[in-house]
Write an enzyme that holds these catalytic residues in place. Structure first.
Site, PDB file in Angstrom:
ATOM      1  N   HIS A 178      88.768 102.175  33.872  1.00  0.00           N
ATOM      2  CA  HIS A 178      89.987 102.797  33.333  1.00  0.00           C
ATOM      3  C   HIS A 178      91.143 102.671  34.333  1.00  0.00           C
ATOM      4  O   HIS A 178      92.282 102.438  33.941  1.00  0.00           O
ATOM      5  CB  HIS A 178      89.722 104.265  32.993  1.00  0.00           C
ATOM      6  CG  HIS A 178      90.958 104.962  32.540  1.00  0.00           C
ATOM      7  ND1 HIS A 178      91.621 104.601  31.392  1.00  0.00           N
ATOM      8  CD2 HIS A 178      91.681 105.955  33.105  1.00  0.00           C
ATOM      9  CE1 HIS A 178      92.697 105.347  31.259  1.00  0.00           C
ATOM     10  NE2 HIS A 178      92.756 106.176  32.276  1.00  0.00           N
TER      11      HIS A 178
ATOM     12  N   ASP B  71      99.374 101.810  25.667  1.00  0.00           N
ATOM     13  CA  ASP B  71     100.152 102.866  26.323  1.00  0.00           C
ATOM     14  C   ASP B  71     100.731 102.322  27.630  1.00  0.00           C
ATOM     15  O   ASP B  71     100.397 101.206  28.064  1.00  0.00           O
ATOM     16  CB  ASP B  71      99.331 104.148  26.550  1.00  0.00           C
ATOM     17  CG  ASP B  71      98.097 103.922  27.400  1.00  0.00           C
ATOM     18  OD1 ASP B  71      98.111 103.012  28.257  1.00  0.00           O
ATOM     19  OD2 ASP B  71      97.106 104.651  27.224  1.00  0.00           O
TER      20      ASP B  71
ATOM     21  N   LYS C  66     103.050 106.575  24.770  1.00  0.00           N
ATOM     22  CA  LYS C  66     102.058 107.539  24.271  1.00  0.00           C
ATOM     23  C   LYS C  66     102.063 108.792  25.125  1.00  0.00           C
ATOM     24  O   LYS C  66     102.286 108.727  26.324  1.00  0.00           O
ATOM     25  CB  LYS C  66     100.670 106.876  24.331  1.00  0.00           C
ATOM     26  CG  LYS C  66      99.498 107.773  23.982  1.00  0.00           C
ATOM     27  CD  LYS C  66      98.175 107.026  24.098  1.00  0.00           C
ATOM     28  CE  LYS C  66      97.416 107.353  25.357  1.00  0.00           C
ATOM     29  NZ  LYS C  66      96.088 106.756  25.442  1.00  0.00           N
TER      30      LYS C  66
HETATM   31  C1  R5P Z   1      93.424 106.125  27.953  1.00  0.00           C
HETATM   32  O1  R5P Z   1      94.436 106.207  28.609  1.00  0.00           O
HETATM   33  C2  R5P Z   1      92.679 104.857  27.701  1.00  0.00           C
HETATM   34  O2  R5P Z   1      93.366 103.746  28.148  1.00  0.00           O
HETATM   35  C3  R5P Z   1      92.394 104.707  26.232  1.00  0.00           C
HETATM   36  O3  R5P Z   1      93.613 104.622  25.533  1.00  0.00           O
HETATM   37  C4  R5P Z   1      91.615 105.862  25.705  1.00  0.00           C
HETATM   38  O4  R5P Z   1      90.478 106.037  26.510  1.00  0.00           O
HETATM   39  C5  R5P Z   1      91.188 105.664  24.283  1.00  0.00           C
HETATM   40  O5  R5P Z   1      90.638 106.855  23.822  1.00  0.00           O
HETATM   41  P1  R5P Z   1      90.740 107.232  22.293  1.00  0.00           P
HETATM   42  O6  R5P Z   1      90.232 106.057  21.525  1.00  0.00           O
HETATM   43  O7  R5P Z   1      89.848 108.445  22.137  1.00  0.00           O
HETATM   44  O8  R5P Z   1      92.172 107.553  21.976  1.00  0.00           O
END
Ligand code: R5P
Length: 312
Positions: free
Chosen positions: A130, A169, A192
């Protein structure tokens, strides 16, 4: 370093088998199971004294069991007098808990790094964490691969014109830029914001142009699908043509599949870092294999050759 041995926990045995196929070695023989009292037991069924051991274990569902299996396997190999243990973690869960951004919260990504090191791993091989800074939570060498070469190869053959890569994002903008460069496409970024701790997000707008263009929305993982479908909504409202979505890790928890089915998405592309059971597959879902990439990295680590050369 002599014998190369690859073993697997239960998290993603098909990926481990595919990696071994590329390496042209058999998957190591070990029992890894849970007793009725939920205690995990590991037994290595072959001599590994002096071996260079790689344990394949993404932190996929059931996440906490996958982590414990890895720790216990590392302990078993350490006590079996191997020469070196590399924890191969294609998906590093808890990556989002990587900072103290609210009062009285843990940094679980760091805690797990400590556990892996204390258990006895000497190296880590992972992919598209991440946040790259998580590498620094380890005091042992970490090689972080990226699936971008594989993703770029896949989308490059589609000849989508005109075409924009869209970061889901702002946090993913830098990595999305790298993919856009590989695909020779412009970049747009969805703005976002996260609403509390329950996974809810809100996409506010988009920086860049998608009007009348095919869009490829990219992110590191799709968990509940909330971030992605919000990004899809914004891109759709800005009159993009076909919308493709691509992430390295397809976690698909909670309402993810329903959300992805209902959204105006042409195709969702993930990798096999996490196993995708039949009931989680949608007709417009594609899985790209990272087995060859991991096999290449394992072979290079074993031989003491550069891993970054894989990405040139
Ligand atoms: C968060 O910042 C990550 O980059 C992903 O956008 C996130 O983990 C996705 O999670 P979800 O599908 O639950 O929105």
């Amino acid at each position: 370093m002599d014998d190369l041995s690859v073993f697997s926990g239960n998290a993603n045995r098909p990926l481990a088998a595919a990696i071994c196929q590329h390496l042209r070695i058999p998957l190591g023989d070990a029992d890894v199971f849970q007793f009725s009292n939920e205690n995990i037991f590991v037994k290595i069924n072959q001599n590994v004294r002096g071996h260079d051991v790689f344990i394949i274990q993404p932190f996929s569902s059931p996440v906490n069991r996958s982590i414990m299996e890895l720790l216990i396997m590392i302990d078993a190999f350490k006590r079996a007098s191997v020469a070196r243990i590399t924890a191969v973690i294609p998906y590093y869960a808890y990556g989002r808990t990587d900072k103290k951004d609210q009062p009285r919260v843990p940094i679980t990504a760091r805690l797990i790094a400590d556990c892996i090191t204390v258990a006895g791993a000497q190296r880590v091989l992972t992919m598209d964490m991440h946040a790259g800074q998580i590498q620094g939570f380890f005091n042992i060498p970490v090689d972080e691969l990226t699936a971008q070469i594989i993703q770029a190869r896949y989308f490059g053959t589609k000849n989508l014109e005109p075409f924009t890569v869209v970061a889901a994002d702002e946090g993913f903008a830098k990595k999305a830029r790298m993919l856009a460069d590989r695909l020779d496409a412009p970049l747009a970024i969805v703005e976002k914001r996260r609403l509390g701790n329950n996974g809810l997000t809100e996409a506010m707008g988009i920086i860049g142009n998608v009007e009348g263009r095919h869009a490829l929305i990219v992110d590191d993982e799709i968990d509940t699908g909330g971030s992605l479908v919000q990004a899809v909504r914004v891109v759709h409202e800005h009159n993009a043509r076909d919308i493709y979505c691509c992430a390295t890790h397809g976690v698909f928890s909670g309402p993810a599949l329903e959300r992805l089915s209902d959204a105006p998405i042409k195709e969702v592309v993930v990798t096999d870092s996490i196993p995708l059971p039949e009931h989680k597959r949608l007709p417009h879902m594609m899985t790209l294999s990272v087995a060859e990439l991991f096999a290449g990295a394992i072979s290079r680590i074993h031989d003491g050759r550069s891993v970054s050369e894989l990405f040139r």
